[in-house]
Design a protein around this motif. Structure first.
Motif, PDB file in Angstrom:
ATOM      1  N   HIS A   1       0.837  -1.202   0.000  1.00 54.68           N
ATOM      2  CA  HIS A   1       0.000   0.000   0.000  1.00 54.68           C
ATOM      3  C   HIS A   1       0.873   1.255   0.000  1.00 54.68           C
ATOM      4  O   HIS A   1       1.570   1.529   0.977  1.00 54.68           O
ATOM      5  N   ARG A   2       0.888   1.935  -1.125  1.00 50.90           N
ATOM      6  CA  ARG A   2       1.773   3.099  -1.325  1.00 50.90           C
ATOM      7  C   ARG A   2       3.238   2.696  -1.181  1.00 50.90           C
ATOM      8  O   ARG A   2       4.077   3.485  -0.756  1.00 50.90           O
TER       9      ARG A   2
ATOM     10  N   VAL B   1       9.335   3.217   4.663  1.00 49.78           N
ATOM     11  CA  VAL B   1       9.870   4.274   3.808  1.00 49.78           C
ATOM     12  C   VAL B   1       8.731   5.233   3.479  1.00 49.78           C
ATOM     13  O   VAL B   1       7.567   4.826   3.429  1.00 49.78           O
ATOM     14  N   LYS B   2       9.048   6.490   3.278  1.00 47.47           N
ATOM     15  CA  LYS B   2       8.022   7.480   2.964  1.00 47.47           C
ATOM     16  C   LYS B   2       7.144   7.003   1.815  1.00 47.47           C
ATOM     17  O   LYS B   2       7.627   6.579   0.762  1.00 47.47           O
ATOM     18  N   GLU B   3       5.843   7.052   2.024  1.00 49.91           N
ATOM     19  CA  GLU B   3       4.873   6.500   1.089  1.00 49.91           C
ATOM     20  C   GLU B   3       4.929   7.139  -0.304  1.00 49.91           C
ATOM     21  O   GLU B   3       5.296   8.300  -0.471  1.00 49.91           O
TER      22      GLU B   3
ATOM     23  N   VAL C   1      -4.493  -8.599  -0.004  1.00 49.49           N
ATOM     24  CA  VAL C   1      -4.596  -7.606   1.063  1.00 49.49           C
ATOM     25  C   VAL C   1      -3.651  -6.445   0.761  1.00 49.49           C
ATOM     26  O   VAL C   1      -2.500  -6.648   0.390  1.00 49.49           O
ATOM     27  N   PHE C   2      -4.174  -5.257   0.916  1.00 49.35           N
ATOM     28  CA  PHE C   2      -3.352  -4.052   0.879  1.00 49.35           C
ATOM     29  C   PHE C   2      -2.765  -3.866   2.270  1.00 49.35           C
ATOM     30  O   PHE C   2      -3.495  -3.898   3.268  1.00 49.35           O
ATOM     31  N   THR C   3      -1.457  -3.663   2.340  1.00 51.32           N
ATOM     32  CA  THR C   3      -0.803  -3.512   3.638  1.00 51.32           C
ATOM     33  C   THR C   3       0.368  -2.547   3.532  1.00 51.32           C
ATOM     34  O   THR C   3       1.034  -2.483   2.501  1.00 51.32           O
ATOM     35  N   ASP C   4       0.603  -1.821   4.632  1.00 47.45           N
ATOM     36  CA  ASP C   4       1.776  -0.950   4.710  1.00 47.45           C
ATOM     37  C   ASP C   4       3.032  -1.749   5.038  1.00 47.45           C
ATOM     38  O   ASP C   4       4.133  -1.205   4.975  1.00 47.45           O
TER      39      ASP C   4
ATOM     40  N   GLU D   1       0.808  -0.675  -4.832  1.00 45.45           N
ATOM     41  CA  GLU D   1      -0.350   0.190  -5.083  1.00 45.45           C
ATOM     42  C   GLU D   1       0.101   1.625  -4.923  1.00 45.45           C
ATOM     43  O   GLU D   1       0.893   1.935  -4.032  1.00 45.45           O
ATOM     44  N   PHE D   2      -0.381   2.495  -5.805  1.00 43.12           N
ATOM     45  CA  PHE D   2      -0.023   3.911  -5.690  1.00 43.12           C
ATOM     46  C   PHE D   2      -1.149   4.764  -6.244  1.00 43.12           C
ATOM     47  O   PHE D   2      -2.034   4.293  -6.961  1.00 43.12           O
TER      48      PHE D   2
END
Length: 234
Positions: A19-20, A26-28, A217-220, A46-47
């Motif tokens: 996710h980003r 790290v900075k998204e 799944v979207f995840t950071d 994903e962005f």
């Protein structure tokens, strides 16, 4: 190298969607975040795509610059050159970095703000055939389907678009983790939709969603999610 799922392919494991980028480390939405996601073995990055005042396509989530840059005010009032000085990457740079290395899920962020820049058309023209287009905007997904019908699309549901409606035009349904249930997953699957859930940073929840048959799944935290799925029982 991360696996790059082909259109129509059956998943071997729930996809890890960074996710980003690897945004917990790290900075998204930066090139570094996407590079790190590749290193960690994510299946997709994903962005978010927006447009500068002069139409340049950039990758950035917020409508305003305040949270993520030293500057302030609406992103769409700054030129491409000004945004690049703030370290915001262009869509072309992100696609060049990821090409042949990882799948991409490109989210059309607030596309109605950028009608005069034709953000949907110009974005989908740049994407590779195996890319995925994501949006909360049904209009943006329908326009994507009209312009490039072979591209996979993800319609986020539950905010004006039902699962049944999404099944009429999208490849996958995106669900808010706070609202998703076994029943909604089963309904979407029965309608031949892939199922993706956002944004999941609790690893026990990642494993639980895997057990429910969620496709992605979207995840950071893509590295932790990959490890949790690899270590799941049986």
């Amino acid at each position: 190298m991360a696996r790059r799922p082909a259109p129509g392919a059956r998943r071997l494991m729930t996809w890890v969607i960074a996710h980003r980028g690897a945004s917990s480390e790290v900075k998204e939405n930066t090139l570094s975040a996407f590079e790190r996601a590749i290193e960690l073995g994510a299946d997709f990055v994903e962005f978010d795509i927006q447009a500068a005042s002069d139409g340049g396509l950039v990758v950035f989530h917020d409508l305003r610059l305040d949270r993520l840059t030293p500057s302030s005010g609406p992103l769409r009032r700054r030129s491409l050159a000004e945004l690049r000085e703030l370290g915001i990457p262009t869509l072309e740079e992100v696609l060049e970095l990821t090409a042949g290395r990882i799948g991409v899920m490109a989210e059309l962020k607030s596309p109605w703000l950028y009608r005069r820049h034709e953000i949907v058309r110009r974005t989908v023209e740049l994407l590779r055939p195996d890319a995925v287009v994501v949006s909360f905007s049904r209009g943006a997904i329908l326009e994507t389907r009209r312009l490039r019908p072979a591209l996979r699309t993800v319609q986020h549901v539950g905010r004006g678009t039902s699962i049944r409606a999404a099944a009429g035009f999208a490849w996958a349904a995106g669900f808010d983790d706070a609202r998703v249930t076994r029943g909604t997953i089963e309904k979407a699957t029965a309608l031949d939709l892939k199922t993706l859930v956002y944004t999941v940073n609790d690893m026990s929840r990642v494993v639980e969603l895997e057990s429910l048959g969620v496709d992605g799944v979207f995840t950071d935290c893509p590295g932790r999610a990959r490890a949790a799925l690899a270590d799941r029982p049986g």
